[in-house]
Design a protein around this motif. Structure first.
Motif, short mmCIF file in Angstrom:
data_model
loop_
_atom_site.label_atom_id
_atom_site.label_comp_id
_atom_site.label_asym_id
_atom_site.label_seq_id
_atom_site.Cartn_x
_atom_site.Cartn_y
_atom_site.Cartn_z
N LEU A 107 33.04 46.84 31.15
CA LEU A 107 33.81 45.65 30.77
C LEU A 107 32.84 44.49 30.64
CD1 LEU A 107 36.22 47.44 31.83
CD2 LEU A 107 37.23 45.33 32.65
N SER A 108 33.14 43.58 29.71
CA SER A 108 32.30 42.39 29.55
C SER A 108 32.39 41.55 30.83
CB SER A 108 32.78 41.56 28.36
OG SER A 108 34.02 40.93 28.66
N LEU A 109 31.46 40.61 30.99
CA LEU A 109 31.46 39.76 32.17
C LEU A 109 32.77 38.98 32.29
CD1 LEU A 109 30.01 38.75 34.65
CD2 LEU A 109 28.88 37.03 33.22
N VAL A 110 33.29 38.49 31.16
CA VAL A 110 34.56 37.76 31.17
C VAL A 110 35.70 38.66 31.61
CG1 VAL A 110 36.27 36.59 29.71
CG2 VAL A 110 33.84 36.05 29.46
N GLU A 111 35.74 39.89 31.07
CA GLU A 111 36.81 40.82 31.43
C GLU A 111 36.68 41.28 32.89
OE1 GLU A 111 39.40 41.25 29.36
OE2 GLU A 111 38.33 39.86 28.07
N GLN A 112 35.45 41.44 33.37
CA GLN A 112 35.23 41.76 34.78
C GLN A 112 35.80 40.66 35.66
OE1 GLN A 112 31.13 42.62 35.88
NE2 GLN A 112 30.75 43.51 33.86
N LYS A 143 42.91 47.11 33.20
CA LYS A 143 42.10 46.33 32.26
C LYS A 143 41.31 47.32 31.43
CE LYS A 143 40.76 42.21 30.98
NZ LYS A 143 41.74 41.39 30.25
N TRP A 144 41.44 47.23 30.11
CA TRP A 144 40.80 48.17 29.19
C TRP A 144 39.51 47.58 28.64
CZ3 TRP A 144 42.68 52.80 29.58
CH2 TRP A 144 44.03 52.98 29.89
N ALA A 145 38.47 48.41 28.51
CA ALA A 145 37.22 47.99 27.88
C ALA A 145 37.49 47.76 26.41
CB ALA A 145 36.14 49.06 28.08
N ARG A 146 36.87 46.78 25.86
CA ARG A 146 37.08 46.43 24.44
C ARG A 146 36.02 47.06 23.58
NH1 ARG A 146 41.44 44.70 25.74
NH2 ARG A 146 41.94 42.73 26.66
N LEU A 163 46.01 37.93 33.34
CA LEU A 163 44.59 38.27 33.35
C LEU A 163 44.29 39.72 32.99
CD1 LEU A 163 43.52 36.34 36.57
CD2 LEU A 163 42.93 35.76 34.20
N VAL A 164 45.29 40.58 33.00
CA VAL A 164 45.07 42.01 32.76
C VAL A 164 45.81 42.47 31.51
CG1 VAL A 164 44.63 42.48 35.20
CG2 VAL A 164 46.96 42.69 34.31
N ASP A 165 45.52 43.69 31.08
CA ASP A 165 46.16 44.22 29.89
C ASP A 165 47.51 44.86 30.18
OD1 ASP A 165 43.98 43.50 28.17
OD2 ASP A 165 42.87 45.19 29.03
N ASP A 166 47.61 45.56 31.30
CA ASP A 166 48.87 46.21 31.70
C ASP A 166 49.20 45.77 33.11
OD1 ASP A 166 48.87 47.69 29.28
OD2 ASP A 166 47.66 49.26 30.20
N PHE A 167 50.47 45.44 33.34
CA PHE A 167 50.92 44.94 34.64
C PHE A 167 52.30 45.51 34.91
CE2 PHE A 167 53.16 41.97 37.36
CZ PHE A 167 52.21 41.48 38.24
N VAL A 168 52.45 46.26 36.00
CA VAL A 168 53.75 46.82 36.36
C VAL A 168 54.01 46.46 37.82
CG1 VAL A 168 55.12 48.93 36.65
CG2 VAL A 168 53.47 48.75 34.76
N LEU A 169 55.16 45.83 38.06
CA LEU A 169 55.56 45.41 39.41
C LEU A 169 56.84 46.14 39.79
CD1 LEU A 169 55.50 43.45 41.88
CD2 LEU A 169 56.74 41.83 40.46
N ASN A 170 56.79 46.85 40.91
CA ASN A 170 57.96 47.52 41.46
C ASN A 170 58.19 47.00 42.86
OD1 ASN A 170 58.67 49.47 39.34
ND2 ASN A 170 56.66 50.31 39.78
N SER A 171 59.39 46.47 43.09
CA SER A 171 59.69 45.93 44.41
C SER A 171 61.19 45.73 44.52
CB SER A 171 58.99 44.59 44.62
OG SER A 171 59.17 44.14 45.95
N ALA A 172 61.63 45.70 45.75
CA ALA A 172 63.02 45.37 46.06
C ALA A 172 63.03 44.88 47.49
CB ALA A 172 63.94 46.57 45.89
N ALA A 173 63.99 44.02 47.79
CA ALA A 173 64.09 43.48 49.14
C ALA A 173 64.17 44.63 50.14
CB ALA A 173 65.32 42.58 49.26
#
Length: 133
Positions: free
Chosen positions: A31-36, A130-133, A110-120
């Motif tokens: 990953l580039s420095l920015v992506e890192q 984060k995928w390399a370009r 900040l990332v390419d894929d984001f999945v949040l699973n939660s419940a009270a």
């Protein structure tokens, strides 16, 4: 896919180790420095959330190859109180504590894929990639 690296996040040292592990994998994945920096920042926020709000948890990081792409996938899991209102928690500026309200929504940006699973009452799992370009 590489063997996953699993870390326990039970204190500030766990957060530091999470950052170091993710940075090392991001470099290995080229990953580039920015992506890192983006990935490490998101991982740091999510590790801190697992520690502060979830009472500690785990981070599982893996270099993945999918559909001709290479990237770093990181899963943060805790068994804390969970998030009752996910939409609200992902709103910019909203905070459940003393933070600036940038943790979840900022990490998602900040990332390419984001999945949040939660419940009270059921803990929280956040998966970022984060995928390399």
């Amino acid at each position: 896919m590489t063997d996953p690296v699993v870390l326990s996040i039970t204190g500030n040292n766990g957060v530091v180790m999470a950052r170091q592990t993710v940075r090392s994998m991001a470099q290995e994945c080229r990953l580039s420095l920015v992506e890192q920096t983006k990935l490490v920042t998101a991982a740091s926020e999510l590790a801190r959330n697992a520690l502060i709000y979830g009472g500690g948890g785990t981070m599982t990081a893996t270099i993945v190859d999918e559909s001709g792409r290479r990237g770093v996938r990181v899963v943060f899991a805790d068994e804390g109180p969970g998030i009752a209102d996910i939409d609200l928690a992902l709103t910019d500026g909203w905070t459940s504590g003393n933070g600036m309200g940038l943790g979840l929504s900022g990490s998602r940006r900040l990332v390419d894929d984001f999945v949040l699973n939660s419940a009270a009452g059921q803990g929280t799992t956040v998966t970022i990639t984060k995928w390399a370009r």
